[in-house]
Design a protein around this motif. Sequence first.
Motif, PDB file in Angstrom:
ATOM      1  N   LYS A 248     -62.128  28.573  -4.787  1.00 27.30           N
ATOM      2  CA  LYS A 248     -63.220  29.837  -2.849  1.00 27.30           C
ATOM      3  C   LYS A 248     -63.781  30.480  -2.746  1.00 27.30           C
ATOM      4  O   LYS A 248     -64.469  31.020  -2.343  1.00 27.30           O
ATOM      5  CB  LYS A 248     -61.963  29.227  -2.027  1.00 27.30           C
ATOM      6  CG  LYS A 248     -61.039  30.780  -2.657  1.00 27.30           C
ATOM      7  CD  LYS A 248     -59.738  30.906  -1.826  1.00 27.30           C
ATOM      8  CE  LYS A 248     -59.021  31.983  -1.725  1.00 27.30           C
ATOM      9  NZ  LYS A 248     -57.912  32.224  -0.785  1.00 27.30           N
ATOM     10  N   PRO A 306     -73.049  30.195  -0.523  1.00 27.09           N
ATOM     11  CA  PRO A 306     -72.204  28.274   0.111  1.00 27.09           C
ATOM     12  C   PRO A 306     -72.829  28.179  -0.033  1.00 27.09           C
ATOM     13  O   PRO A 306     -72.860  26.533  -0.765  1.00 27.09           O
ATOM     14  CB  PRO A 306     -71.947  29.001   1.490  1.00 27.09           C
ATOM     15  CG  PRO A 306     -71.670  30.545   1.342  1.00 27.09           C
ATOM     16  CD  PRO A 306     -72.896  31.184   1.039  1.00 27.09           C
ATOM     17  N   ASP A 310     -72.037  23.858  -1.926  1.00 24.01           N
ATOM     18  CA  ASP A 310     -71.881  22.988  -1.772  1.00 24.01           C
ATOM     19  C   ASP A 310     -72.684  21.992  -2.363  1.00 24.01           C
ATOM     20  O   ASP A 310     -73.255  21.509  -1.764  1.00 24.01           O
ATOM     21  CB  ASP A 310     -72.021  23.223  -0.878  1.00 24.01           C
ATOM     22  CG  ASP A 310     -71.350  22.336   0.516  1.00 24.01           C
ATOM     23  OD1 ASP A 310     -71.123  20.739  -0.046  1.00 24.01           O
ATOM     24  OD2 ASP A 310     -71.353  22.241   1.704  1.00 24.01           O
ATOM     25  N   SER A 312     -72.096  19.046  -1.397  1.00 27.07           N
ATOM     26  CA  SER A 312     -71.978  17.658  -0.933  1.00 27.07           C
ATOM     27  C   SER A 312     -73.160  16.931  -0.014  1.00 27.07           C
ATOM     28  O   SER A 312     -72.986  15.479   0.346  1.00 27.07           O
ATOM     29  CB  SER A 312     -70.913  18.106   0.888  1.00 27.07           C
ATOM     30  OG  SER A 312     -71.586  19.093   1.559  1.00 27.07           O
TER      31      SER A 312
END
Length: 500
Positions: A248, A306, A310, A312
């Motif tokens: 994180k 971020p 990421d 995704s």
Amino acid sequence: MCDHHHDDEIRSDNEDFRQLERQIDRRRFLTKTTLGLGALALGSLVGGQKLLSAKVPELATEPSDELLRMPHFAPKAKRMVYLFQSGGPSQLDLYDYKPELAKYQAQELPDSVRKGQRLTGMSADQSSLPVASSLFKFQQYGQSRAWVSELMPYTAQVVDELCFIKSIHTDAINHDPAITFFQTGNQLPGRPSIGSWISYGLGSENENMPTFVVLVSKSAGDQPLYARLWGNGFLPSQHQGVQFRSGKDPVLYLNDPEGYDGADRREMLDYLKKLNEIQYHTYGDPEINTRISQYEMAYRMQTSIPGIMDLSDEPDWVFDLYGPDSRDPGTYAANCLMARRLLERDVRFVQLYHQGWDQHLFLPSGLRAQCAKTDQATAALVQDLKQRGLLDDTLVVWGGEFGRTVYSQGKLTPDNYGRDHHPRCFTMWAAGAGVKPGMTYGETDDFGYNITKDPVHVHDFQATLLHLFGIDHEKLTFKHQGRRYRLTDVHGHVVPGILS
């Protein structure tokens, strides 16, 4: 507003700091310092910058006029990813095929081959040095007909993009000095890393990202890695590598504390900038300006990091290309995919470290496991960069700090052996931006022990990398403690034979 009024405004912002300035007057300085009047007298004799001059010396911290004109010539590389295989991969079991070794299996390495060259303490204690031919099958691949071991089936499919250099040699025989030598140009710690030199010379192409990013494979084990390997040394600290981690908090101390929003952060940075500017105008320490720029970079990174971390938005076919481990953050495969994302956002220099290549014992099983973790993702990175049109101006480098010996360390059996460190010759490869594809450069003898053609020293390799970025390695210098330093020290020659 003129600079004079601007300075007065800054100084009036903080009464406490003004009081501090009044306390550090010339008399107090001369009475408190250990140098005192003697230093002033010496300064008047040797000339140069006056000790109490209001002008801040810039020579040792700012690029010279020559540096400001970089690149020195048209570059081929815009960015670079360095896939460093820490521990020393065995060239004899991966890329440097030596079929004649089978004739000498288990025989003592001839003195005429070793030529009295030094051994590590681990080999020096052995009573014999039995030759160990590779257990693995080799085949030729691609139009280049490059020899590749069965352990690297994915790399074998991209050989026509690669330039194999089989004649790399180094001065170091143990891990720490050898890795430090490759990364900084010196076996002793304290020098700037190659990524820091490139950052210093060329700067950034993305103001929201660090110029130099480091990724380390998780749970790879083996020899330790130290942050100084991607450190800035005596260069301004803004040029040090920034390590990205899985989890994180990909960059330590980047996230805001709980209950602290972006507006609070911006206000704090604005006040902090004013205090730092006051300090800079008082002391003239250029590292203060570096600190200001790092705070501002961290603020911008809060929004850019971020999105990069990421995964995704990556389609399934990309994960399939890099292999199943690419879905596991922090693995070598995931870091290769992350490297591509960083490169396509114009991060100048990406450094991957993967440990675990130090097979002194049980090499067949250990090397097989290492290749299974890295081969597919390495080849995928080359393919991915090419299909996105990035390979033309992205330099990809693969290699470790030294190679492995032809003789077995420990007991040699029909299905098992180990290999010691070997700095005399080993294999690396490069691809992309300005590197001649589909070729092999340099040759070694039938034992893979000595170079017989086209030797390439570590400093030659570094000089060539800088050349691809349009940098003359002899001109990229930094003055520190009275002398000018460079990545290649006082050595190194560009290797034209590997350039397209």
